[in-house]
Design a protein around this motif. Structure first.
Motif, PDB file in Angstrom:
ATOM      1  N   SER A  36       0.920  -1.339  -0.075  1.00 59.38           N
ATOM      2  CA  SER A  36       0.029   0.063   0.050  1.00 59.38           C
ATOM      3  C   SER A  36       0.936   1.309   0.056  1.00 59.38           C
ATOM      4  O   SER A  36       0.337   2.364  -0.319  1.00 59.38           O
ATOM      5  N   ILE A  38       3.695   1.568  -1.865  1.00 58.15           N
ATOM      6  CA  ILE A  38       4.265   1.630  -3.142  1.00 58.15           C
ATOM      7  C   ILE A  38       3.437   2.879  -3.847  1.00 58.15           C
ATOM      8  O   ILE A  38       2.552   3.087  -4.307  1.00 58.15           O
ATOM      9  N   VAL A  40       2.288   4.995  -6.969  1.00 61.14           N
ATOM     10  CA  VAL A  40       1.803   4.733  -8.145  1.00 61.14           C
ATOM     11  C   VAL A  40       0.879   5.913  -8.577  1.00 61.14           C
ATOM     12  O   VAL A  40       0.010   6.387  -7.782  1.00 61.14           O
ATOM     13  N   LYS A 110      -5.944   1.555  -8.504  1.00 63.67           N
ATOM     14  CA  LYS A 110      -4.513   1.917  -7.826  1.00 63.67           C
ATOM     15  C   LYS A 110      -4.032   0.839  -7.145  1.00 63.67           C
ATOM     16  O   LYS A 110      -2.681   0.433  -7.166  1.00 63.67           O
ATOM     17  N   GLN A 114      -0.331  -1.168  -7.702  1.00 62.83           N
ATOM     18  CA  GLN A 114       0.522  -1.197  -6.698  1.00 62.83           C
ATOM     19  C   GLN A 114       0.973  -2.730  -6.494  1.00 62.83           C
ATOM     20  O   GLN A 114       2.248  -2.975  -6.557  1.00 62.83           O
TER      21      GLN A 114
END
Length: 327
Positions: A36, A38, A40, A110, A114
């Motif tokens: 979570s 990461i 992006v 999203k 990730q």
């Protein structure tokens, strides 16, 4: 010294089992927290709304912003007519009702990206563009390197009047709950090597890899969503796993190259075709489901990375899986 057996019903066993489950959950929670974090960058463009609200004067600007959506062989008169077409206007209105915003889907995408980036670090999130494609459900999602095109008119719900002439088993998948799963499926087909093994086993394991990849990329999703089943269809497959497998073995299907097996058990269909009275009760694509269970069994018993799994031959995966169907 006398040793007491740890029987399944004993308090000691129960404490150990609960402790193991707790530790496993902790590991999963830690991984999800890591993923979570990461970074992006996700850009979503609602071309469907922009075109629906456009006038003829706006066409030049839209063509400049989205040149890949306006093939040069089509004269502007085609797009001008589309802006005024009553059926197109109704289509835009229905999509607008179903997707007044894209916030929930954006968050889910999203999260998917990730997870992809965690397992495939070189991945870069594509620009997401929502549009309508006149219910071309075979192309509801197109995942190019830098673009993800999503035809929202393919996700209005199976009972929608636009789908009344579409067979029920196809319309069942035209639901927004499958949108992110469809995107994950498109990505999986980009990274899982193309099917080279023409046996039924090879076909099953190929699709098993696709579905196992979804296990990793969509860990919070229900299995029914991943495979595109209703919950009843998934329950049927789980309850009948042992007789399905026995049927495949008794008929020596695993190493057969008969193309009809793909039609009967792999491709989208209203039901699987065993040639038995119960066929109409079964969901389609049970070969995919069985391949999924084989790959899961292999990964539970072998220490290999996700990328290594994707490149292993079906025969090796099957033999080392020691797969036993649930009874």
């Amino acid at each position: 010294m006398n040793r007491r057996l740890l029987r399944i019903g004993s308090p000691i066993f129960m404490v150990f089992a609960i402790g193991s489950i707790f530790l496993g959950c902790n590991d999963v929670d830690k991984l999800e927290k890591e993923i979570s974090k990461i970074d992006v960058h996700l850009q979503v463009s609602r071309f469907d709304r922009e075109f629906a609200e456009a006038t003829v004067a706006d066409l030049a600007g839209l063509k400049q912003t989205y040149p890949f959506l306006f093939p040069k062989q089509y004269h502007d008169s085609v797009w001008e007519a589309k802006l005024k077409d009553t059926i197109q206007i109704e289509l835009f209105e229905e999509v607008g009702k179903a997707f007044p915003n894209f916030d929930e889907e954006k968050q889910d995408l999203k999260m998917l990206f990730q997870h992809i980036k965690y397992y495939f670090p070189q991945f870069r999130a594509p620009e997401v563009i929502t549009l309508t494609n006149e219910v071309e459900y075979n192309y509801r999602v197109i995942f190019a390197d830098s673009l993800l095109l999503i035809g929202l008119d393919n996700y209005l719900g199976p009972e929608h009047r636009f789908y009344q002439d579409i067979q029920n088993y196809i319309a069942a998948g035209l639901d927004k709950k499958f949108l992110v799963s469809d995107v994950a499926d498109n990505f999986a087909k980009k990274v899982v090597p193309k099917l080279a093994d023409r046996t039924f086993l090879g076909d099953m394991v190929y699709h098993g890899k696709l579905l196992y990849l979804k296990d990793k990329l969509m860990p919070l999703a229900d299995d029914a969503i991943k495979i595109g089943y209703s919950q009843d269809e998934l329950d049927w497959a789980m309850a009948n796993e042992e007789p399905i497998w026995r049927n495949f073995i008794e008929h020596e299907y695993l190493y057969s190259t008969d193309k009809n097996l793909r039609l009967r058990f792999i491709e989208l269909a209203p039901f699987s075709k065993f040639g038995l009275e119960l066929d109409n009760e079964s969901p389609g694509r049970l070969g995919q489901y069985m391949g999924w269970q084989i790959v899961r069994a292999f990964m539970n018993k072998n220490e290999v990375s996700l990328e290594q799994l994707l490149r292993l031959p079906a025969e090796e995966i099957f033999k080392k899986s020691n797969y036993k169907p649930r009874k």
